[in-house]
Design an enzyme around this catalytic site. Structure first.
Site, PDB file in Angstrom:
ATOM      1  N   GLU A   1      39.048 -22.961  -7.017  1.00 45.56           N
ATOM      2  CA  GLU A   1      38.471 -22.011  -7.968  1.00 45.56           C
ATOM      3  C   GLU A   1      37.415 -22.689  -8.849  1.00 45.56           C
ATOM      4  O   GLU A   1      36.366 -22.109  -9.153  1.00 45.56           O
ATOM      5  CB  GLU A   1      39.569 -21.403  -8.857  1.00 45.56           C
ATOM      6  CG  GLU A   1      40.611 -20.583  -8.111  1.00 45.56           C
ATOM      7  CD  GLU A   1      40.096 -19.217  -7.643  1.00 45.56           C
ATOM      8  OE1 GLU A   1      39.012 -19.154  -7.058  1.00 45.56           O
ATOM      9  OE2 GLU A   1      40.820 -18.221  -7.860  1.00 45.56           O
TER      10      GLU A   1
ATOM     11  N   ASP B   1      32.065 -16.137   3.280  1.00 41.27           N
ATOM     12  CA  ASP B   1      32.979 -16.240   2.148  1.00 41.27           C
ATOM     13  C   ASP B   1      34.004 -15.110   2.163  1.00 41.27           C
ATOM     14  O   ASP B   1      35.149 -15.293   1.740  1.00 41.27           O
ATOM     15  CB  ASP B   1      32.226 -16.280   0.817  1.00 41.27           C
ATOM     16  CG  ASP B   1      33.018 -17.032  -0.231  1.00 41.27           C
ATOM     17  OD1 ASP B   1      33.497 -18.144   0.082  1.00 41.27           O
ATOM     18  OD2 ASP B   1      33.189 -16.523  -1.349  1.00 41.27           O
TER      19      ASP B   1
ATOM     20  N   GLU C   1      37.924  -8.604  -5.942  1.00 38.05           N
ATOM     21  CA  GLU C   1      36.881  -9.315  -5.201  1.00 38.05           C
ATOM     22  C   GLU C   1      36.584  -8.632  -3.866  1.00 38.05           C
ATOM     23  O   GLU C   1      35.430  -8.586  -3.439  1.00 38.05           O
ATOM     24  CB  GLU C   1      37.327 -10.752  -4.961  1.00 38.05           C
ATOM     25  CG  GLU C   1      36.203 -11.750  -4.987  1.00 38.05           C
ATOM     26  CD  GLU C   1      36.724 -13.137  -5.325  1.00 38.05           C
ATOM     27  OE1 GLU C   1      37.074 -13.368  -6.502  1.00 38.05           O
ATOM     28  OE2 GLU C   1      36.814 -13.976  -4.420  1.00 38.05           O
TER      29      GLU C   1
ATOM     30  N   GLU D   1      34.298 -27.856   0.605  1.00 37.84           N
ATOM     31  CA  GLU D   1      33.338 -27.036  -0.143  1.00 37.84           C
ATOM     32  C   GLU D   1      31.899 -27.458   0.172  1.00 37.84           C
ATOM     33  O   GLU D   1      31.034 -26.606   0.357  1.00 37.84           O
ATOM     34  CB  GLU D   1      33.608 -27.120  -1.651  1.00 37.84           C
ATOM     35  CG  GLU D   1      34.896 -26.433  -2.093  1.00 37.84           C
ATOM     36  CD  GLU D   1      34.825 -24.899  -2.062  1.00 37.84           C
ATOM     37  OE1 GLU D   1      33.721 -24.341  -1.970  1.00 37.84           O
ATOM     38  OE2 GLU D   1      35.889 -24.262  -2.105  1.00 37.84           O
TER      39      GLU D   1
HETATM   40  C1  HMH Z   1      34.504 -21.400  -0.071  1.00 34.69           C
HETATM   41  N1  HMH Z   1      35.583 -21.668  -2.226  1.00 34.69           N
HETATM   42  C2  HMH Z   1      35.062 -20.830  -1.325  1.00 34.69           C
HETATM   43  N2  HMH Z   1      35.027 -19.512  -1.532  1.00 34.69           N
HETATM   44  C3  HMH Z   1      35.546 -18.984  -2.667  1.00 34.69           C
HETATM   45  N3  HMH Z   1      35.476 -17.633  -2.857  1.00 34.69           N
HETATM   46  C4  HMH Z   1      36.095 -19.841  -3.650  1.00 34.69           C
HETATM   47  C5  HMH Z   1      36.095 -21.182  -3.380  1.00 34.69           C
HETATM   48  C6  HMH Z   1      36.643 -19.345  -4.973  1.00 34.69           C
HETATM   49  O1  HMH Z   1      37.472 -18.282  -4.870  1.00 34.69           O
END
Ligand code: HMH
Length: 231
Positions: free
Chosen positions: A150, A57, A98, A220
């Site tokens: 998001e 991520d 973040e 996703e």
């Molecule tokens: C895969 N989708 C993914 N990572 C993230 N951090 C977000 C959405 C949301 O910011």
């Protein structure tokens, strides 16, 4: 039958996004109630999967920032409502936090974020983001995809914090990051911006936006699958 006045009609009209969420319910639920999310929520999560998710991520978010930057440029060029830029800029600011969070979380888990090798599902998703960065992609398409990206995280992680969840203490911080109320409000602000532009969009732009939202949901799901180790 009596004819409804316009205000009544507007009130009862289902928004474009709501219509899509109903139409593609199964896919939306697949992205926001994935087994990986269930495993966080019920405490059975495999920690090596969680660490894989964290590493991957981080790479995704590195690519997400330039995407959001292009959405900001498009808002500046194509939207006459100044609040669009305010909302997108606040999203960028939270992405800045973040990165600090990822570093802190990585050291908590003994994970190194340098030299992470991106896995296929991640590369595919980042490539998709890159395709949306093109100046030929309309603002409506880009801002709606942004909302969807998001919202999947918001909805997924908020689920892990609901009453009755059994999320392990050491994962609550992650769930809070995207599942907190402020992030929920931000997602609703993005939704209302996207909806406003969709209402005015041509059929062609609407169709392409719907396709982009479906792509996001599929990427996703693949991203969660990858985190669980089924590549
Ligand atoms: C895969 N989708 C993914 N990572 C993230 N951090 C977000 C959405 C949301 O910011």
């Amino acid at each position: 039958m009596e004819r409804k006045d316009e205000a009544e009609e507007a009130k009862s009209k289902v928004s474009v996004i709501e219509t899509w969420l109903r139409k593609h319910r199964l896919l939306y639920v697949g992205a926001t109630r994935h087994p990986f999310i269930h495993s966080i929520r019920d405490g059975s999560v495999d920690i090596s999967s969680f660490k894989r998710w964290l590493e991957q991520d981080y790479i995704f978010v590195r690519a997400f920032v330039p995407f959001v930057a292009t959405v900001l440029v498009k808002a500046w060029k194509e939207s006459f409502d100044a609040t669009d830029m305010d909302v997108i800029l606040s999203g960028m600011a939270s992405l800045n936090d973040e990165f600090a969070w990822f570093n802190k979380e990585a050291s908590k888990w003994g994970v190194s974020l340098t030299n992470v090798v991106p896995q296929k599902a991640n590369l595919d998703y980042c490539r998709f983001l890159e395709s949306l960065m093109s100046s030929e992609v309309e603002y409506t398409v880009a801002i709606t995809a942004f909302w969807a990206i998001e919202t999947v995280y918001q909805d997924s992680f908020a689920h892990c914090l609901e009453d009755g969840s059994n999320t392990p203490e050491e994962l609550r911080d992650t769930c809070q990051r995207w599942g907190n109320d402020g992030f929920g409000q931000y997602c609703r602000a993005l939704q209302s911006i996207a909806e406003h532009h969709l209402e005015k969009a041509s059929d062609d732009v609407r169709k392409r936006t719907e396709a982009a939202v479906l792509d996001v949901l599929e990427y996703e799901v693949a991203f969660w699958n990858m985190s669980q180790g089924d590549t």
